[in-house]
Design a protein around this motif. Structure first.
Motif, PDB file in Angstrom:
ATOM      1  N   UNK A 184      36.912  45.667  49.777  1.00  0.00           N
ATOM      2  CA  UNK A 184      37.658  46.800  49.245  1.00  0.00           C
ATOM      3  C   UNK A 184      38.136  46.428  47.845  1.00  0.00           C
ATOM      4  N   UNK A 185      38.191  47.433  46.955  1.00  0.00           N
ATOM      5  CA  UNK A 185      38.720  47.224  45.603  1.00  0.00           C
ATOM      6  C   UNK A 185      40.133  47.785  45.482  1.00  0.00           C
ATOM      7  N   UNK A 186      40.913  47.167  44.600  1.00  0.00           N
ATOM      8  CA  UNK A 186      42.312  47.559  44.370  1.00  0.00           C
ATOM      9  C   UNK A 186      42.555  47.612  42.863  1.00  0.00           C
ATOM     10  N   UNK A 187      43.302  48.615  42.438  1.00  0.00           N
ATOM     11  CA  UNK A 187      43.616  48.730  41.014  1.00  0.00           C
ATOM     12  C   UNK A 187      45.046  49.226  40.835  1.00  0.00           C
ATOM     13  N   UNK A 188      45.557  49.069  39.610  1.00  0.00           N
ATOM     14  CA  UNK A 188      46.894  49.540  39.304  1.00  0.00           C
ATOM     15  C   UNK A 188      47.983  48.511  39.516  1.00  0.00           C
ATOM     16  N   UNK A 189      47.598  47.295  39.950  1.00  0.00           N
ATOM     17  CA  UNK A 189      48.584  46.242  40.168  1.00  0.00           C
ATOM     18  C   UNK A 189      48.375  45.103  39.194  1.00  0.00           C
ATOM     19  N   UNK A 190      48.572  43.889  39.672  1.00  0.00           N
ATOM     20  CA  UNK A 190      48.403  42.701  38.834  1.00  0.00           C
ATOM     21  C   UNK A 190      46.923  42.449  38.557  1.00  0.00           C
ATOM     22  N   UNK A 191      46.675  41.623  37.558  1.00  0.00           N
ATOM     23  CA  UNK A 191      45.311  41.207  37.272  1.00  0.00           C
ATOM     24  C   UNK A 191      45.141  39.746  37.679  1.00  0.00           C
ATOM     25  N   UNK A 192      43.895  39.328  37.827  1.00  0.00           N
ATOM     26  CA  UNK A 192      43.556  37.932  38.106  1.00  0.00           C
ATOM     27  C   UNK A 192      42.686  37.407  36.979  1.00  0.00           C
ATOM     28  N   UNK A 248      38.462  39.388  40.287  1.00  0.00           N
ATOM     29  CA  UNK A 248      38.404  40.519  39.363  1.00  0.00           C
ATOM     30  C   UNK A 248      36.989  41.061  39.244  1.00  0.00           C
ATOM     31  N   UNK A 249      36.849  42.361  39.434  1.00  0.00           N
ATOM     32  CA  UNK A 249      35.555  43.037  39.353  1.00  0.00           C
ATOM     33  C   UNK A 249      35.678  44.247  38.446  1.00  0.00           C
ATOM     34  N   UNK A 250      34.552  44.876  38.172  1.00  0.00           N
ATOM     35  CA  UNK A 250      34.544  46.059  37.315  1.00  0.00           C
ATOM     36  C   UNK A 250      35.415  47.176  37.887  1.00  0.00           C
ATOM     37  N   UNK A 251      35.462  47.282  39.211  1.00  0.00           N
ATOM     38  CA  UNK A 251      36.224  48.353  39.858  1.00  0.00           C
ATOM     39  C   UNK A 251      37.664  47.969  40.159  1.00  0.00           C
ATOM     40  N   UNK A 252      38.050  46.744  39.873  1.00  0.00           N
ATOM     41  CA  UNK A 252      39.385  46.262  40.203  1.00  0.00           C
ATOM     42  C   UNK A 252      39.279  44.943  40.936  1.00  0.00           C
ATOM     43  N   UNK A 253      40.351  44.518  41.579  1.00  0.00           N
ATOM     44  CA  UNK A 253      40.311  43.289  42.382  1.00  0.00           C
ATOM     45  C   UNK A 253      39.581  43.582  43.688  1.00  0.00           C
ATOM     46  N   UNK A 254      38.541  42.804  43.966  1.00  0.00           N
ATOM     47  CA  UNK A 254      37.789  42.967  45.207  1.00  0.00           C
ATOM     48  C   UNK A 254      38.235  41.925  46.210  1.00  0.00           C
ATOM     49  N   UNK A 255      38.614  42.370  47.402  1.00  0.00           N
ATOM     50  CA  UNK A 255      38.875  41.466  48.524  1.00  0.00           C
ATOM     51  C   UNK A 255      37.647  41.468  49.416  1.00  0.00           C
ATOM     52  N   UNK A 256      37.169  40.271  49.749  1.00  0.00           N
ATOM     53  CA  UNK A 256      35.998  40.096  50.613  1.00  0.00           C
ATOM     54  C   UNK A 256      36.418  39.288  51.829  1.00  0.00           C
ATOM     55  N   UNK A 257      36.055  39.755  53.017  1.00  0.00           N
ATOM     56  CA  UNK A 257      36.518  39.118  54.247  1.00  0.00           C
ATOM     57  C   UNK A 257      35.564  38.039  54.733  1.00  0.00           C
ATOM     58  N   UNK A 259      50.854  37.317  47.697  1.00  0.00           N
ATOM     59  CA  UNK A 259      50.607  36.488  46.521  1.00  0.00           C
ATOM     60  C   UNK A 259      50.788  37.227  45.204  1.00  0.00           C
ATOM     61  N   UNK A 260      50.426  38.525  45.189  1.00  0.00           N
ATOM     62  CA  UNK A 260      50.493  39.279  43.942  1.00  0.00           C
ATOM     63  C   UNK A 260      50.530  40.768  44.247  1.00  0.00           C
ATOM     64  N   UNK A 261      50.804  41.558  43.234  1.00  0.00           N
ATOM     65  CA  UNK A 261      50.819  43.011  43.358  1.00  0.00           C
ATOM     66  C   UNK A 261      49.383  43.509  43.282  1.00  0.00           C
ATOM     67  N   UNK A 262      48.828  43.921  44.416  1.00  0.00           N
ATOM     68  CA  UNK A 262      47.431  44.358  44.462  1.00  0.00           C
ATOM     69  C   UNK A 262      47.226  45.737  43.860  1.00  0.00           C
ATOM     70  N   UNK A 263      48.216  46.579  43.935  1.00  0.00           N
ATOM     71  CA  UNK A 263      48.018  47.964  43.549  1.00  0.00           C
ATOM     72  C   UNK A 263      47.498  48.773  44.731  1.00  0.00           C
ATOM     73  N   UNK A 264      46.727  49.806  44.443  1.00  0.00           N
ATOM     74  CA  UNK A 264      46.261  50.735  45.480  1.00  0.00           C
ATOM     75  C   UNK A 264      44.772  50.568  45.746  1.00  0.00           C
ATOM     76  N   UNK A 265      44.370  50.940  46.942  1.00  0.00           N
ATOM     77  CA  UNK A 265      42.953  50.932  47.285  1.00  0.00           C
ATOM     78  C   UNK A 265      42.185  51.924  46.410  1.00  0.00           C
ATOM     79  N   UNK A 266      41.000  51.514  45.983  1.00  0.00           N
ATOM     80  CA  UNK A 266      40.167  52.369  45.139  1.00  0.00           C
ATOM     81  C   UNK A 266      39.294  53.296  45.990  1.00  0.00           C
TER      82      UNK A 266
END
Length: 410
Positions: A275-283, A298-307, A333-340
């Motif tokens: 899932x991607x997240x944007x609007x929060x902290x950057x990495x 960090x990805x083009x669409x935002x921070x990507x979490x991979x399980x 750990x950080x402010x992820x922001x919202x799901x994209x």
């Protein structure tokens, strides 16, 4: 001119198609989707030069008990589908014994040595350098004891394989990632891996290079593969196509296709979510949270979490429990922001029980070749195994001994 059909448009298939085309073969790449839209699309976006040791199955009772009772986020399983996984898991457990794992490491590390050099050639020729960062990634630790143990393992890898790393204290990690929580023990910064801002776009760029070199890409159905008097055929949107050789690079779907030709190749199929997240902290760089079993970068669409790995049925609905747990851990750990995206992406990693890819000629069918089962490293190893396969198909002396990966070992 020698001809081949490559079935599967992920990183492994595109890598094989490119290397065959370079050698003057007439090559048609066939997939049901555009290149790079399946498993190669959804990974953590790392070309892992440091990954010299394939992932063994835990063998200590305490860790296995944690997995069985759902107390770890690395692995989750569906009880209803566990019967599908029992046989390959038992084989995986057997191959994970220390002596057999050392043998797998030796064969695996020889492939990893070619990972970034082979990608480097394709990145430059595909004009894809804008997608790449050559600064490594960080392995985050929350527990000081586990951190000390990880440092010892990293030192062993440096001694045995020459991989480079740097140990970051908690304070150094906080300086490197100032938006991260600042009370962590530290991290290992692997220096040599490369990271990709859009994995699917990199595969697509390689596919465009393949087209510029004179290759052909068609939509088609791999299930229609048939042996003919002259070689092999498959049905596509533009009709039936024929070639002297066919390469099966279908990842987790490969054994199902090969079964009808009499080959029974075991795979541990590990589903993963992102899932991607944007609007929060950057990495600055990707982080792997070892204690909680996920990666984020960090990805083009935002921070990507991979399980991590979910053992479930191939057609089972999404059960993103691991993603929810990973997201909660990341928010510590950080402010992820919202799901994209409204829903998580998921795909399946094809892992052989002995942790090595299936690479080489089919023992009973002339012109049938295999290249799949790279586990968590298909994105890393696609160009490297594509080169080795093309060397074998073209009658060249292979760059490394292909015997450990031969299909008839099963």
């Amino acid at each position: 001119m020698q001809s081949a059909i490559v079935l599967g448009g992920g990183m492994v298939g595109v890598g094989a198609a490119l290397h065959l085309r370079r050698r003057g073969w007439s090559v048609t790449l066939v997939d049901r989707k555009e290149p790079g839209r399946e498993t190669s699309y959804g990974n953590a976006g790392m070309i892992q030069a440091e990954a010299v040791r394939p992932y063994p199955m835990p063998r200590d009772f305490a860790t296995l008990l944690k997995i069985a009772t759902g107390r770890t986020n690395d692995v989750r399983y569906s009880l209803a589908s566990l019967h599908r996984h029992v046989e390959p898991l038992l084989r995986y457990w057997w191959h994970s014994a220390p002596k057999r794992h050392r043998e797998a490491i030796a064969a695996w590390a020889r492939l990893i040595a070619y990972a970034t050099p082979e990608h480097d050639i394709l990145i430059r020729e595909a004009h894809a350098d804008n997608l790449i960062r050559r600064a490594g990634y960080r392995l985050l630790h929350r527990d000081p004891v586990a951190f000390d143990l990880a440092i010892k393992t990293a030192e062993e890898n440096q001694r045995d394989f020459g991989v480079k790393f740097r140990v970051l204290s908690g304070g150094e990690l906080a300086k490197a990632e100032p938006l991260l929580r600042d009370d962590l023990p530290g991290a290992i910064h692997w220096l040599e891996p490369w990271t990709v801002s859009d994995p699917g776009a990199l595969v697509a760029a390689y596919a465009e290079l393949f087209l510029r070199l004179g290759g052909t890409i068609l939509r088609g159905d791999a299930e229609t593969l048939q042996q003919t008097a002259a070689g092999w055929s498959v049905n596509t949107d533009e009709g039936r196509i024929d070639a002297a050789a066919v390469v099966v690079t279908l990842g987790p779907w490969s054994p199902d296709l090969l079964y009808k030709f009499g080959y029974r190749i075991p795979l541990v199929r590990k589903r993963g979510y992102h899932m991607h997240y944007s609007g929060g902290s950057s990495l600055d760089l990707p982080l792997v949270d070892t204690a909680r079993g996920y990666a984020m970068g960090p990805m083009a669409k935002g921070i990507r979490i991979t399980t991590g790995a979910e053992l479930t049925g191939p057609d089972a609905p999404a059960t993103p429990i691991q993603l929810a747990s990973a997201e909660a851990s990341a928010r510590e750990l950080l402010d992820l922001g919202s799901r994209v995206e409204p829903e998580p992406w998921f795909g399946t990693r094809p892992c052989t029980p002995d942790m090595l890819p299936v690479l080489g000629p089919a023992p009973r069918h002339r012109g049938l070749w295999m290249n799949f089962g790279h586990g968590h490293q298909g994105f890393t190893l696609g160009p490297a195994t594509g080169r080795l396969l093309a060397e074998m198909m073209n009658g060249e002396a292979p760059s490394i001994d292909p015997a450990p990966y031969r299909p008839d070992r099963f």
